[in-house]
Design an enzyme around this catalytic site. Structure first.
Site, PDB file in Angstrom:
ATOM      1  N   SER B 126      34.363 -11.523  61.087  1.00  0.00           N
ATOM      2  CA  SER B 126      35.855 -11.687  60.912  1.00  0.00           C
ATOM      3  C   SER B 126      36.714 -10.090  61.042  1.00  0.00           C
ATOM      4  CB  SER B 126      36.006 -11.994  59.373  1.00  0.00           C
ATOM      5  OG  SER B 126      37.267 -11.817  58.964  1.00  0.00           O
ATOM      6  N   TYR B 150      34.548  -9.810  50.833  1.00  0.00           N
ATOM      7  CA  TYR B 150      34.200 -10.781  52.124  1.00  0.00           C
ATOM      8  C   TYR B 150      34.035  -9.942  53.025  1.00  0.00           C
ATOM      9  CZ  TYR B 150      35.471 -14.155  55.584  1.00  0.00           C
ATOM     10  OH  TYR B 150      35.301 -15.049  56.727  1.00  0.00           O
ATOM     11  N   LYS B 154      30.412  -9.539  55.435  1.00  0.00           N
ATOM     12  CA  LYS B 154      30.440  -9.756  57.008  1.00  0.00           C
ATOM     13  C   LYS B 154      30.025  -8.575  57.403  1.00  0.00           C
ATOM     14  CE  LYS B 154      32.274 -14.160  57.463  1.00  0.00           C
ATOM     15  NZ  LYS B 154      31.420 -14.937  57.869  1.00  0.00           N
TER      16      LYS B 154
END
Lengths: 327, 327
Positions: B126, B150, B154
């Protein structure tokens, strides 16, 4: 102030311990207690400061919790297995260098759930977080593409420390050490050991092997500068860094040839004659992927300093390790 | 060729499954078996391809091993909890988004110890791996300083996949998705949902809330482009990437205002009138740290493509989700 040093038995750990005991305070706070931890309980220097010595492998269940149970205010995390070993033993590398750090962060967080606790954490990272190809000088915003498992593990630790800091669980900083030269004592398993060997051994009349060519360029700082980095990081107001808590430290970019010429200036042709060139294709290939030069202006603006010449690095070694005299 | 899709129940996973079934092959290799896994067993499209549906939480002991026991040749790993949930539930985020991926990599490595096995792995990363402040356009060598858990997770997965690839355990690539817009269906827990909501809802005559100002700039691609990214990654010779296996994908940099004007061109003033501006300071603050624009020339040179205008993105939605008609 209670200080915990994890990896206190290593070369930098011992020098840091001595420096802390010598100065007796960090950032104006008197040191009241010192906990020295390593895989084998580290030796403690003579001091009036209450000192605890612990044998602990932080990656094993329950061990990190024990280390932070006494709620140290300042934690230096220097523990790692070196690049060569992490590359040879994949599982051990991830266990010690990554899971160990994560266990420490989780233990700190768990302490914080019992009652307010947010220690300062200074973590030694490495320029191994970078991998070739590089620009002429690697800037502060260059991406991390490690070419070793060791470098991967260090990068992951940096990311975790920043995220745990952002969430308020710890107040952490990761400082990427240049290759520390001249390492005192015996060679270790690090592939970069020759950078030190070709100075340390000739300075005491012993032959040393140079496994790469003289035009190899690399990034250096002395052990004295290394201790200075850690003490400065411990005193630094980390809010100045925002949530960019991983920092490339200043160092000296020099070729092996320049290193040897500095040895010649300080210790003469006799010392230089003790360097035997014997190229090792495996080490040549590894070194080829290592960083050569940085533009570490962010660390400089935050007040970190290192040597500007190899002559200084060699003189620091002679003063700190050889009692000021060349053998 | 046996293909495993982890996270096959999600929006992109379902569209990818449909595309694979429709084309029947990947890079000239006929698809002989399809395994669809998710937390809840995904629905399978009607197809002559032997299809297995699995309910599995890869982060639980033994689950990843089960997923790779049948030795799939190609693995798409799309499973994750979204940014909002990972930020709210720290433990769950690390367990699902980081430990789950590591468990998968370890299970692949363990299979490889039983007998030669090195599947291709396509992982959806992402643009959350980046955090402000940014240059005008984020280049391929810009550093990863995520501002969410998050994004941290990632980034760590990217690093692990690269290292496991370098060590020869897997042949992996991490592709950093732009914000997928227009997401069909209902809003999910992602804070970026409004970018889709303000198009999807007005296109069917329903009001939608815009929680930020119109000058907010962001980075977009359609679900159709997203599936294209995954299929292209699956066919790409990854040796072309060296050990830099994480890649920012192409996308469209546009402001919310430009997005709205595209809606006006495609669906008229009536649709635009259904967007109600109601600023949410929490979302405004989050969005402020998100990337706005990239220079993704590396992915472009590797053949990845995305939309060049928001009109294209909206038309793709109308064709793929609304049967070509505006309600």
């Amino acid at each position: 102030m209670h200080i915990l040093i994890i990896g206190a038995g290593g070369m930098v750990g011992r020098k840091l311990t001595e420096a802390l005991v010598r100065q007796g305070h960090v950032g104006g706070n008197e040191i009241s207690a010192l906990t020295l931890a390593d895989i084998v309980a580290p030796t403690a220097p003579a001091t009036g400061i209450a000192t605890t010595r612990l044998a602990s492998d932080m990656s094993l269940p329950g061990e990190a919790e024990k280390l932070v149970a006494s709620r140290p205010d300042l934690i230096f995390h220097l523990a790692a297995i070196v690049s060569g070993e992490a590359e040879a033993d994949f599982d051990k590398g991830y266990r010690i260098n990554m899971d160990g750090t994560r266990a420490l962060l989780e233990a700190i967080r768990a302490e914080g759930r019992k009652g307010p606790y947010k220690p300062k954490l200074v973590f030694t990272s490495s320029i191994a977080v970078f991998g070739a190809p590089f620009p002429d000088a690697i800037g502060d915003e260059f991406f991390n593409t490690p070419l070793t498992s060791y470098g991967t593990q260090k990068t992951i630790c940096e990311l975790l420390i920043t995220d745990y800091s952002r969430k308020g669980f710890v107040d952490g900083i990761s400082v990427r050490f240049p290759t520390i030269t001249v390492r005192p004592g015996k060679p270790n398993a690090a592939a970069s050991g020759f950078f030190s060997n070709i100075l340390r051994e000739p300075l005491v009349g012993i032959e040393a092997v140079l496994p790469v060519s003289r035009d190899v360029r690399h990034w250096f700082a002395s052990p004295r500068a290394g201790v200075g980095f850690l003490l400065h990081a411990a005193e630094l107001d980390l809010t100045r860094m925002g949530w960019r808590r991983a920092l490339t430290l200043p160092g000296l970019s020099a070729t092996v040839g320049e290193e040897i010429e500095a040895l010649r200036r300080v210790a003469g042709d006799k010392a230089v004659a003790l360097i035997r060139e014997e190229h090792d294709p495996k080490i040549v290939a590894m070194v080829d992927g290592w960083p050569k030069n940085f533009d570490a202006r962010r660390a400089e603006s935050l007040g970190f300093t290192a040597e500007k010449t190899f002559d200084e690095i060699i003189r620091a070694h002679i003063e700190d390790e050889l009692g000021g005299r060349i053998g």
